[in-house]
Design an enzyme around this catalytic site. Structure first.
Site, PDB file in Angstrom:
ATOM      1  N   GLU A   1      24.705  60.711  36.234  1.00 12.38           N
ATOM      2  CA  GLU A   1      25.532  59.499  36.330  1.00 12.38           C
ATOM      3  C   GLU A   1      24.739  58.211  36.191  1.00 12.38           C
ATOM      4  O   GLU A   1      25.246  57.204  35.668  1.00 12.38           O
ATOM      5  CB  GLU A   1      26.280  59.489  37.683  1.00 12.38           C
ATOM      6  CG  GLU A   1      27.486  60.410  37.748  1.00 12.38           C
ATOM      7  CD  GLU A   1      27.151  61.807  38.228  1.00 12.38           C
ATOM      8  OE1 GLU A   1      28.049  62.496  38.733  1.00 12.38           O
ATOM      9  OE2 GLU A   1      25.980  62.222  38.096  1.00 12.38           O
TER      10      GLU A   1
ATOM     11  N   GLU B   1      29.245  68.580  40.462  1.00  6.91           N
ATOM     12  CA  GLU B   1      29.683  68.347  41.834  1.00  6.91           C
ATOM     13  C   GLU B   1      30.730  69.381  42.252  1.00  6.91           C
ATOM     14  O   GLU B   1      30.752  69.813  43.409  1.00  6.91           O
ATOM     15  CB  GLU B   1      30.225  66.925  41.982  1.00  6.91           C
ATOM     16  CG  GLU B   1      29.152  65.855  41.832  1.00  6.91           C
ATOM     17  CD  GLU B   1      29.661  64.450  42.100  1.00  6.91           C
ATOM     18  OE1 GLU B   1      30.103  64.202  43.233  1.00  6.91           O
ATOM     19  OE2 GLU B   1      29.633  63.614  41.176  1.00  6.91           O
TER      20      GLU B   1
END
Length: 266
Positions: free
Chosen positions: A141, A121
């Site tokens: 995730e 990210e």
């Protein structure tokens, strides 16, 4: 120059080095460069220092000598968050990544080790990404029941909804060749480090008009949010700024005089 962990700050986080018009942000949070609150605090402080710097023409973000560019969040921090997660993690992390994405000069993530979860990210918040051959990237995730929040948005804008959903639903990590083919990265570094390749690219960027590059970044980012008519109007304003600039006059003079231009950013 790669960071020397012997010189790393007492509090783990990030460091700033400068090489002429190029600034390098070095993640320095142990061998995996985990995303922790101290790292985010230091990164945000550095971003605040860089945002107003008119003399800088490019920023490179890399993982120093760590094994990973950034292997994601420190899972040990998750337990105590619960209902306070927005206040204590989510909103702060989002602010830091927005500040990275909003730096006015071009930014390059040089990825020499795995960039996973929150680490990818961070890379997605940069303008350009260079990945060393054989290094995986991804947003896994969901394997822990988590969610790549801002990563889902930036990933979709980069590769489209089908690829984004494939990665997000399965927790897929992809190798460098696939990352390049899908548009996750701009370049794969073969036979050299991603940092070396990023420095070469930064050198090229620094030879170009800095005002032009800053305005180009602004227009490309706006193109994703504005209707076409509004975007074209902003482009007209940006073009007028270029025609009013000393840089364009210098570029034209250098062309006719057959020499390298000496841009001032004005």
């Amino acid at each position: 120059m790669a960071a020397d962990f012997a010189d790393a700050p007492a509090t783990p986080g990030a460091m700033l080095t400068e090489h002429g018009p190029v600034a390098e942000i070095v993640l320095a949070n142990g061998p995996l460069n985990l995303v922790t609150r101290p790292l985010l605090r230091q990164l945000n402080t550095i971003l605040g220092e860089l945002a107003g710097r008119s003399d800088l023409r490019c920023v490179i973000l890399h993982g120093g000598e760590a094994r990973a560019f950034c292997a994601g969040s420190d899972i040990k921090e998750f337990g105590p968050l619960g209902a306070d997660a927005s206040e204590r993690k989510i909103l702060f992390e989002d602010m830091v990544l927005r500040n990275l994405a909003r730096l006015p000069m071009p930014t390059i993530a040089a990825i020499d080790g795995p960039a996973l979860g929150g680490g990818f990210e961070i890379a997605l918040s940069c303008d350009l990404r260079i990945l060393r051959a054989g290094v995986p990237v991804g947003l896994p995730e969901c394997r822990l029941g988590g969610l790549a929040g801002s990563g889902a948005i930036r990933l979709t804008r980069l590769v489209g909804p089908a690829r984004a959903k494939q990665m997000l639903f399965s927790g897929l990590t992809v190798a460098s060749e696939t990352a390049l083919a899908w548009g996750l990265v701009n370049e794969v570094a073969e036979g050299e480090t991603a940092l070396a390749a990023a420095r070469t690219l930064a050198g090229t960027i620094c030879e170009r008009g800095p005002l032009s590059n800053r305005l180009a970044k602004e227009l490309v980012d706006l193109a994703l949010d504005l209707p076409a008519d509004a975007g074209l109007s902003r482009a007209n304003v940006a073009q007028q700024r270029i025609f009013d600039s000393a840089d364009l006059q210098e570029g034209a003079s250098a062309f006719f005089e057959k020499r390298a231009p000496r841009f001032s950013g004005r």
